[in-house]
Design an enzyme around this catalytic site. Structure first.
Site, PDB file in Angstrom:
ATOM      1  N   ASP A 105       0.745  -0.961  -0.004  1.00 18.54           N
ATOM      2  CA  ASP A 105      -0.007  -0.010   0.001  1.00 18.54           C
ATOM      3  C   ASP A 105       0.881   1.258  -0.009  1.00 18.54           C
ATOM      4  OD1 ASP A 105      -2.846   1.319   0.231  1.00 18.54           O
ATOM      5  OD2 ASP A 105      -2.529   1.733   2.122  1.00 18.54           O
ATOM      6  N   SER A 165      -6.960   5.661  -0.525  1.00 16.95           N
ATOM      7  CA  SER A 165      -7.176   4.554  -0.950  1.00 16.95           C
ATOM      8  C   SER A 165      -8.655   4.004  -0.687  1.00 16.95           C
ATOM      9  CB  SER A 165      -6.358   3.413  -0.206  1.00 16.95           C
ATOM     10  OG  SER A 165      -4.891   3.569  -0.344  1.00 16.95           O
ATOM     11  N   GLN A 198      -5.284  -1.570  -7.067  1.00 17.16           N
ATOM     12  CA  GLN A 198      -6.192  -0.607  -5.935  1.00 17.16           C
ATOM     13  C   GLN A 198      -6.673   0.615  -6.769  1.00 17.16           C
ATOM     14  OE1 GLN A 198      -4.264   2.333  -3.270  1.00 17.16           O
ATOM     15  NE2 GLN A 198      -4.119   0.580  -2.080  1.00 17.16           N
TER      16      GLN A 198
END
Length: 284
Positions: A203, A227, A277
């Site tokens: 991430d 995110s 993502q």
């Protein structure tokens, strides 16, 4: 490294459960007081792993970030055992703070098996990580809480192939990005711990291809980035305390959202994981 291991060492309330298996995890302090998304992803995977047989390893997960987490509070994890088949198990994991979910995830686990085998090739001509500056070297002279956190409190060493976007915008507007990364020190020989730690690190920079394409740096005044979801597939065994190459690109951005995908290779060129993502990116 002690922080990372502590984050992934969840308490289990002495086996207490309702219709869920219940675990408790700490939060890592953050300058902006919001839970780092990679942290809650990794902890949710550890919670799910604790409820499957040891011979079933994580191969995929799909999660949605529902609310910002408070980095000053612990997180409760509830695991629902959706299915245990002959080869596969499925788990739904909710991460809760103040009684409401901040992340909802479904993860799948499989008994290791043999079968067809092919992979994407690792890009050629990538400089060695030892030849690149670390985040600490790039940010150590900035007297700012976020710079201090990123340079000295992160458990991963992240080194950009192209100039980093921490402060200055890129000179070339391309929808791609690549970094080397590994933990600052060794981890125990627990494959589940390494898989969860890889989710943590996945991430860090995944939305950077979107920023790079549009000439933006993380310090762009008034920009808001978050995110929205995260998907990950583990393909092959991995050690996160050894150098890994994370190759990223963004195929599309629209409607204040951008999509990014990433492939992770070990230093021997094995394709160990794939990540995707979508993020919210709002600019002034």
């Amino acid at each position: 490294m002690e922080v990372l291991i502590g984050l992934l060492d969840l308490g289990d309330f002495d086996g207490a459960r309702t219709n869920e298996d219940i675990f408790l995890g700490p939060s890592q302090k953050q300058p902006r007081h919001r839970v780092f998304g990679g942290q809650v992803l990794a902890q949710s995977m550890m919670a799910g792993m604790r409820t499957v047989e040891p011979d079933r390893v994580a191969h995929s997960m799909h999660g949605y970030f529902l609310r910002p987490g408070d980095a000053n509070k612990p997180i409760t994890f509830g695991v629902e055992r959706l299915r245990d088949g002959r080869s596969f198990s499925a788990r739904r994991v909710h991460a809760y703070q103040d009684g409401v979910p901040i992340l909802s995830m479904i993860a799948s686990f499989q008994v290791e098996d043999s079968g067809l085998d092919h992979q994407a090739q690792m890009p050629e001509g990538i400089p060695d990580p030892e030849s690149l500056p670390s985040t600490a070297e790039l940010l150590s002279h900035y007297d700012h809480p976020m710079a201090r956190h990123m340079s000295s409190e992160r458990p991963f060493d992240v080194r950009h192939i192209d100039p980093a976007l921490y402060v200055s915008p890129p000179s070339d507007h391309v929808a791609s990005n690549a970094v080397w990364m590994k933990t600052m020190g060794p981890l125990p020989d627990d494959p589940n711990l390494h898989r969860a730690a890889l989710a943590y690190a996945s991430d860090y920079t995944l939305l950077e291809p979107i920023l790079r394409k549009h000439g933006l740096a993380w310090m762009t005044p008034g920009m808001s980035v978050a995110s929205l979801d995260h998907a990950m597939w583990w393909h092959r065994p991995v050690r996160v305390d050894e150098w890994m190459l994370y190759v990223q690109e963004s195929p599309s951005a629209q409607g204040a959202r951008g999509l990014a995908t990433g492939r992770i290779f070990n230093r021997d060129g094995e394709h160990v994981a794939t990540v995707a993502q979508e993020g919210m990116v709002r600019i002034p």
